[in-house]
Design an enzyme around this catalytic site. Structure first.
Site, PDB file in Angstrom:
ATOM      1  N   GLY A 189     -13.765  -1.470  11.685  1.00  0.00           N
ATOM      2  CA  GLY A 189     -13.269  -1.536  13.053  1.00  0.00           C
ATOM      3  C   GLY A 189     -12.991  -0.183  13.647  1.00  0.00           C
ATOM      4  O   GLY A 189     -13.915   0.583  13.951  1.00  0.00           O
ATOM      5  N   ALA A 190     -11.719   0.166  13.799  1.00  0.00           N
ATOM      6  CA  ALA A 190     -11.323   1.391  14.491  1.00  0.00           C
ATOM      7  C   ALA A 190     -11.897   2.648  13.845  1.00  0.00           C
ATOM      8  O   ALA A 190     -12.198   3.629  14.524  1.00  0.00           O
ATOM      9  CB  ALA A 190      -9.801   1.480  14.561  1.00  0.00           C
ATOM     10  N   GLN A 191     -12.067   2.645  12.511  1.00  0.00           N
ATOM     11  CA  GLN A 191     -12.612   3.819  11.826  1.00  0.00           C
ATOM     12  C   GLN A 191     -14.138   3.837  11.812  1.00  0.00           C
ATOM     13  O   GLN A 191     -14.739   4.811  11.362  1.00  0.00           O
ATOM     14  CB  GLN A 191     -12.082   3.895  10.395  1.00  0.00           C
ATOM     15  CG  GLN A 191     -10.600   4.220  10.295  1.00  0.00           C
ATOM     16  CD  GLN A 191     -10.192   4.491   8.850  1.00  0.00           C
ATOM     17  OE1 GLN A 191     -10.753   5.355   8.176  1.00  0.00           O
ATOM     18  NE2 GLN A 191      -9.214   3.745   8.364  1.00  0.00           N
TER      19      GLN A 191
ATOM     20  N   SER B 283     -11.000   6.260   3.273  1.00  0.00           N
ATOM     21  CA  SER B 283     -12.004   5.942   4.293  1.00  0.00           C
ATOM     22  C   SER B 283     -12.135   6.964   5.413  1.00  0.00           C
ATOM     23  O   SER B 283     -13.121   6.942   6.150  1.00  0.00           O
ATOM     24  CB  SER B 283     -11.688   4.569   4.910  1.00  0.00           C
ATOM     25  OG  SER B 283     -10.361   4.549   5.419  1.00  0.00           O
TER      26      SER B 283
ATOM     27  N   ASP C 219       0.848  -1.196   0.000  1.00  0.00           N
ATOM     28  CA  ASP C 219       0.000   0.000   0.000  1.00  0.00           C
ATOM     29  C   ASP C 219       0.881   1.244   0.000  1.00  0.00           C
ATOM     30  O   ASP C 219       1.039   1.909   1.018  1.00  0.00           O
ATOM     31  CB  ASP C 219      -0.923  -0.013   1.217  1.00  0.00           C
ATOM     32  CG  ASP C 219      -1.905   1.147   1.210  1.00  0.00           C
ATOM     33  OD1 ASP C 219      -1.942   1.886   0.203  1.00  0.00           O
ATOM     34  OD2 ASP C 219      -2.629   1.315   2.202  1.00  0.00           O
TER      35      ASP C 219
ATOM     36  N   LYS D 132       0.246   3.660  -2.260  1.00  0.00           N
ATOM     37  CA  LYS D 132      -0.572   4.700  -2.893  1.00  0.00           C
ATOM     38  C   LYS D 132       0.252   5.466  -3.925  1.00  0.00           C
ATOM     39  O   LYS D 132       0.379   6.690  -3.886  1.00  0.00           O
ATOM     40  CB  LYS D 132      -1.179   5.632  -1.848  1.00  0.00           C
ATOM     41  CG  LYS D 132      -2.186   4.920  -0.946  1.00  0.00           C
ATOM     42  CD  LYS D 132      -2.881   5.856   0.008  1.00  0.00           C
ATOM     43  CE  LYS D 132      -3.924   5.088   0.821  1.00  0.00           C
ATOM     44  NZ  LYS D 132      -3.316   4.099   1.748  1.00  0.00           N
TER      45      LYS D 132
ATOM     46  N   ASN E 299       7.054   7.480 -15.406  1.00  0.00           N
ATOM     47  CA  ASN E 299       8.362   6.857 -15.264  1.00  0.00           C
ATOM     48  C   ASN E 299       8.664   6.505 -13.814  1.00  0.00           C
ATOM     49  O   ASN E 299       9.168   5.419 -13.512  1.00  0.00           O
ATOM     50  CB  ASN E 299       9.455   7.771 -15.812  1.00  0.00           C
ATOM     51  CG  ASN E 299      10.813   7.098 -15.797  1.00  0.00           C
ATOM     52  OD1 ASN E 299      11.028   6.099 -16.482  1.00  0.00           O
ATOM     53  ND2 ASN E 299      11.739   7.616 -15.000  1.00  0.00           N
TER      54      ASN E 299
END
Length: 221
Positions: free
Chosen positions: A173-175, A117, A60, A62, A68
């Site tokens: 969960g936590a979020q 999220s 992850d 991102k 390139n």
């Protein structure tokens, strides 16, 4: 990536031994392990291959740069043993194509962030999330990242892509996201982090969430 438990562990710890112990404890309840900058910067890229002994690894990062640079990043990620990489879509089609091009050389996968999220994910990303989803579909990505904290958005993204792409959904969960809700909305996998790795027993926490997901799939919710 095979869909069995429909759960991905977000392993956002910074200690190598802790990461490996958690992976060993929960591997039977997850289809993949997602690692990001915290663990990689603390331990090095080598942790990817170590974790891959337990489950496929999603990097992850991102990825969000010019084509390139995206190629160089993805090449390093897949060379290190990752099975998939997460890339941002807002950098445009040519940057995404670069990621998918390298992934195809390694026979690996690319997930594209449509919408994050956290609450701020709705500020700037939500207005373009649907366009990003369409672009990812046209580019031939493997899947999209859509927020478990907003199941209605997951449902909207699913309508756009149909069954042609997969959806992985962080924020359970936590979020505040609920695994059964986001599976019902159309996600293929839920991503769970702190609710597992900060639990007194990560294995038991993972087992309980996996059971919730399977109950939803059986229509018991």
């Amino acid at each position: 990536m095979e869909r069995n438990t429909c759960m991905i562990l977000a392993l956002d710890v910074t200690d190598r031994e802790e990461a490996l112990k958690i992976a060993e404890d929960v591997w039977e309840f997850v289809d993949a392990i997602k690692v990001g900058y915290p663990l990689i910067l603390a331990t090095g890229l080598g942790i990817i291959r170590e974790l891959a002994e337990f489950a496929p690894v999603i990097a992850d990062f991102k990825v969000a740069d010019i084509p390139n640079t995206n190629r160089l990043i993805c090449d390093q990620v897949f060379e290190a043993g990752a099975d998939a990489v997460i890339a941002q879509g807002f950098t445009g089609r040519d940057s995404l194509d670069a990621c998918i091009e390298i992934a195809s050389e390694y026979r690996k996968d690319v997930f594209v962030v449509s919408e994050m999220s956290h609450p701020g994910g709705a500020d700037f990303m939500q207005p373009v999330a649907e366009a990003i989803a369409k672009m990812a579909l046209e580019a031939g990505a493997f899947g999209l990242v859509a927020p478990a904290t907003r199941p209605k958005r997951v449902k909207k993204i699913r309508r756009i892509i149909g069954d042609k792409l997969t959806i992985i959904s962080p924020g359970v969960g936590a979020q505040g996201g609920k695994a059964s809700d986001v599976i019902a909305a159309g996600a293929d996998w839920v991503i769970v982090g702190r609710s597992i790795y900060k639990a007194e027993s990560p294995k038991e926490a993972a087992r309980q969430i996996a059971e919730e997901i399977q109950a939803e799939l059986r229509g018991e919710y």
